[in-house]
Design a protein around this motif. Structure first.
Motif, mmCIF file in Angstrom:
data_model
loop_
_atom_site.group_PDB
_atom_site.id
_atom_site.type_symbol
_atom_site.label_atom_id
_atom_site.label_comp_id
_atom_site.label_asym_id
_atom_site.label_seq_id
_atom_site.Cartn_x
_atom_site.Cartn_y
_atom_site.Cartn_z
ATOM 1 N N GLN A 1 65.578 38.598 98.212
ATOM 2 C CA GLN A 1 65.746 37.187 97.870
ATOM 3 C C GLN A 1 67.147 36.677 98.198
ATOM 4 N N ARG A 2 68.131 37.508 97.920
ATOM 5 C CA ARG A 2 69.524 37.067 98.078
ATOM 6 C C ARG A 2 69.933 36.997 99.558
ATOM 7 N N TYR A 3 69.539 38.023 100.322
ATOM 8 C CA TYR A 3 69.990 38.121 101.712
ATOM 9 C C TYR A 3 68.841 37.964 102.706
ATOM 10 N N ASP B 1 55.426 61.825 91.898
ATOM 11 C CA ASP B 1 55.129 62.815 92.922
ATOM 12 C C ASP B 1 54.687 62.194 94.236
ATOM 13 N N ARG B 2 54.662 60.873 94.303
ATOM 14 C CA ARG B 2 54.231 60.206 95.527
ATOM 15 C C ARG B 2 55.406 59.487 96.197
ATOM 16 N N ARG B 3 55.288 59.344 97.511
ATOM 17 C CA ARG B 3 56.306 58.635 98.278
ATOM 18 C C ARG B 3 56.084 57.130 98.135
ATOM 19 N N PHE B 4 57.159 56.416 97.875
ATOM 20 C CA PHE B 4 57.095 54.960 97.728
ATOM 21 C C PHE B 4 57.601 54.349 99.031
ATOM 22 N N VAL B 5 56.762 53.562 99.704
ATOM 23 C CA VAL B 5 57.090 53.006 101.017
ATOM 24 C C VAL B 5 57.392 51.519 100.886
ATOM 25 N N VAL B 6 58.487 51.093 101.500
ATOM 26 C CA VAL B 6 58.936 49.698 101.457
ATOM 27 C C VAL B 6 58.954 49.146 102.871
ATOM 28 N N GLN B 7 58.430 47.921 103.047
ATOM 29 C CA GLN B 7 58.520 47.201 104.318
ATOM 30 C C GLN B 7 58.928 45.774 104.018
ATOM 31 N N GLY B 8 59.763 45.196 104.865
ATOM 32 C CA GLY B 8 60.163 43.820 104.635
ATOM 33 C C GLY B 8 60.435 43.071 105.916
ATOM 34 N N VAL B 9 60.191 41.771 105.887
ATOM 35 C CA VAL B 9 60.544 40.838 106.957
ATOM 36 C C VAL B 9 61.154 39.622 106.276
ATOM 37 N N HIS B 10 62.447 39.380 106.509
ATOM 38 C CA HIS B 10 63.149 38.301 105.814
ATOM 39 C C HIS B 10 62.942 38.445 104.297
ATOM 40 N N MET B 11 62.489 37.386 103.620
ATOM 41 C CA MET B 11 62.374 37.437 102.164
ATOM 42 C C MET B 11 61.067 38.056 101.689
ATOM 43 N N VAL C 1 66.374 51.712 105.901
ATOM 44 C CA VAL C 1 67.075 51.065 107.001
ATOM 45 C C VAL C 1 66.914 49.558 106.855
ATOM 46 N N ILE C 2 68.047 48.847 106.892
ATOM 47 C CA ILE C 2 68.041 47.389 106.840
ATOM 48 C C ILE C 2 68.710 46.880 108.113
ATOM 49 N N ILE C 3 67.995 46.038 108.865
ATOM 50 C CA ILE C 3 68.546 45.433 110.071
ATOM 51 C C ILE C 3 68.755 43.951 109.781
ATOM 52 N N GLY C 4 69.984 43.489 109.950
ATOM 53 C CA GLY C 4 70.227 42.100 109.600
ATOM 54 C C GLY C 4 71.495 41.555 110.210
ATOM 55 N N ARG C 5 71.809 40.333 109.819
ATOM 56 C CA ARG C 5 72.930 39.598 110.388
ATOM 57 C C ARG C 5 74.051 39.482 109.361
ATOM 58 N N LEU D 1 75.457 41.431 107.203
ATOM 59 C CA LEU D 1 75.127 41.878 105.851
ATOM 60 C C LEU D 1 76.369 42.470 105.166
ATOM 61 N N PRO D 2 76.459 42.324 103.841
ATOM 62 C CA PRO D 2 77.593 42.906 103.101
ATOM 63 C C PRO D 2 77.376 44.412 102.930
ATOM 64 N N ARG D 3 77.757 45.166 103.924
ATOM 65 C CA ARG D 3 77.411 46.585 103.992
ATOM 66 C C ARG D 3 77.942 47.371 102.791
ATOM 67 N N ASP D 4 79.196 47.157 102.443
ATOM 68 C CA ASP D 4 79.787 47.931 101.348
ATOM 69 C C ASP D 4 79.111 47.609 100.015
ATOM 70 N N VAL D 5 78.780 46.348 99.800
ATOM 71 C CA VAL D 5 78.099 45.953 98.563
ATOM 72 C C VAL D 5 76.720 46.591 98.499
ATOM 73 N N LEU D 6 75.973 46.522 99.593
ATOM 74 C CA LEU D 6 74.629 47.096 99.607
ATOM 75 C C LEU D 6 74.677 48.610 99.387
ATOM 76 N N LYS D 7 75.624 49.251 100.032
ATOM 77 C CA LYS D 7 75.746 50.714 99.881
ATOM 78 C C LYS D 7 76.087 51.069 98.438
ATOM 79 N N HIS D 8 77.018 50.352 97.842
ATOM 80 C CA HIS D 8 77.427 50.618 96.466
ATOM 81 C C HIS D 8 76.248 50.416 95.504
#
Length: 323
Positions: free
Chosen positions: A253-255, A272-282, A303-307, A309-316
């Motif tokens: 929502q934010r980015y 015990d199950r793998r949780f899969v995430v997919q996203g396009v924009h919001m 993996v996040i591909i974007g324009r 992006l606040p990399r250090d904030v997201l990593k933290h």
């Protein structure tokens, strides 16, 4: 109770102006492969010409004019697909060719947000055709060229006969900086086996990880001269679901306007199950899928591909979600 009809795979074909999209489309329509495809062409401008450039396409071509595929014409895309589904003679697949100036995101979003389209079709892959001769200049000058590469599951690096080997290595390194997980094929006149483009099931992250378990974990050097780049987040400790789920939704929502693609497989604590995430924009979706295997490292890879992006904030904040 009758089985539900199988979902029709949809290939989104994108690429900058003059890259060779129509050449590839003509191959799909004219080669002997025993399959029947419907093609939806999005023209930029009020008068369409691509239909006249495409061979053997009397009843398979559907044009959408009035500009790039975006919110204003998404209704056209939904309407055309609904019409295809009502035909008595079925299709083996649908190919959506976007204009060379299009952002592929709204096309992909259509297969997330419209329930009827989602039930009857599935997004198979986003295929980007790139002009090897002019790509580096296009990346420097136009955000559209970067976006088309960022969204790609498959990249056809076309016109490679016009560039020397050292130049091709440089170009591929640049593509990898924007998109670390797309499969890259070198082509002349888009010549390659069509099964490398169609029926890839490449938008299915769980399937990709079955074939290439490490594709989200490779290390990539990141420079900061491009506005679009990828961020890889990896954690060996499980994620706290009460923290991670709200966080990933908040990130979308934010980015979201600056996030082009997001893919991840998440190890949640006490699951015990793998949780899969997919996203396009919001738009983001996630869910538990198959169980972790005994010999499988329960590692979170996102993996996040974007324009810009606040990399250090997201990593933290990502690391703060560890249980």
């Amino acid at each position: 109770m009758a089985d539900a009809a199988p979902q029709i795979p949809v290939t989104v074909l994108t690429g900058y102006l003059g890259s060779g999209k129509t050449t590839l489309l003509n191959r799909i329509l004219s080669e002997t492969h025993g399959k029947r495809f419907a093609v939806i062409v999005n023209e930029f401008g009020e008068v369409g010409i691509d239909n006249d450039l495409i061979v053997n396409a009397d009843e398979e071509i559907f044009e959408m004019n009035n500009g790039c595929i975006c919110c204003t014409v998404r209704g056209d895309l939904i309407r055309i697909i609904a019409g295809l589904m009502r035909r008595s003679r079925g299709f083996d697949g649908i190919v959506v060719e976007t204009t060379g100036l299009a952002d592929p995101a709204p096309v992909a979003q259509t297969f997330f947000v419209d329930e009827d389209v989602r039930r009857k079709t599935k997004l198979d892959a986003i295929v980007t055709v790139a002009d090897a001769k002019h790509l580096l200049d296009q990346i420097d000058r136009t955000p559209e060229a970067q976006e088309q590469l960022a969204f790609a599951d498959v990249v056809l690096l076309n016109k490679v006969d016009l560039v020397d080997k050292e130049g091709l290595v440089t170009i591929e390194r640049r593509i990898r900086k924007i998109n670390p997980y797309a499969v890259i094929h070198r082509t002349e006149r888009c010549s390659l086996a069509l099964d490398q483009v169609l029926g890839r099931d490449a938008f299915n992250l769980d399937r990709i990880l079955e074939v290439e378990p490490g594709f989200l974990t490779e290390e990539h050097d990141h420079e900061h001269d491009d506005s679009i780049a990828s961020l890889s987040l990896v954690a060996d400790r499980p994620m706290n679901p009460e923290t991670f789920i709200p966080w990933i939704n908040d990130v979308a929502q934010r980015y979201g306007t600056d996030i082009l693609r997001m893919k991840g497989i998440i190890a949640l604590a006490n699951d015990d199950r793998r949780f899969v995430v997919q996203g396009v924009h919001m738009l983001i979706e996630g869910g538990s899928q198959r169980a972790w295997k005994n010999d499988e490292a329960r590692q979170t890879r996102l993996v996040i591909i974007g324009r810009d992006l606040p990399r250090d904030v997201l990593k933290h904040d990502f690391e703060a979600c560890c249980a």
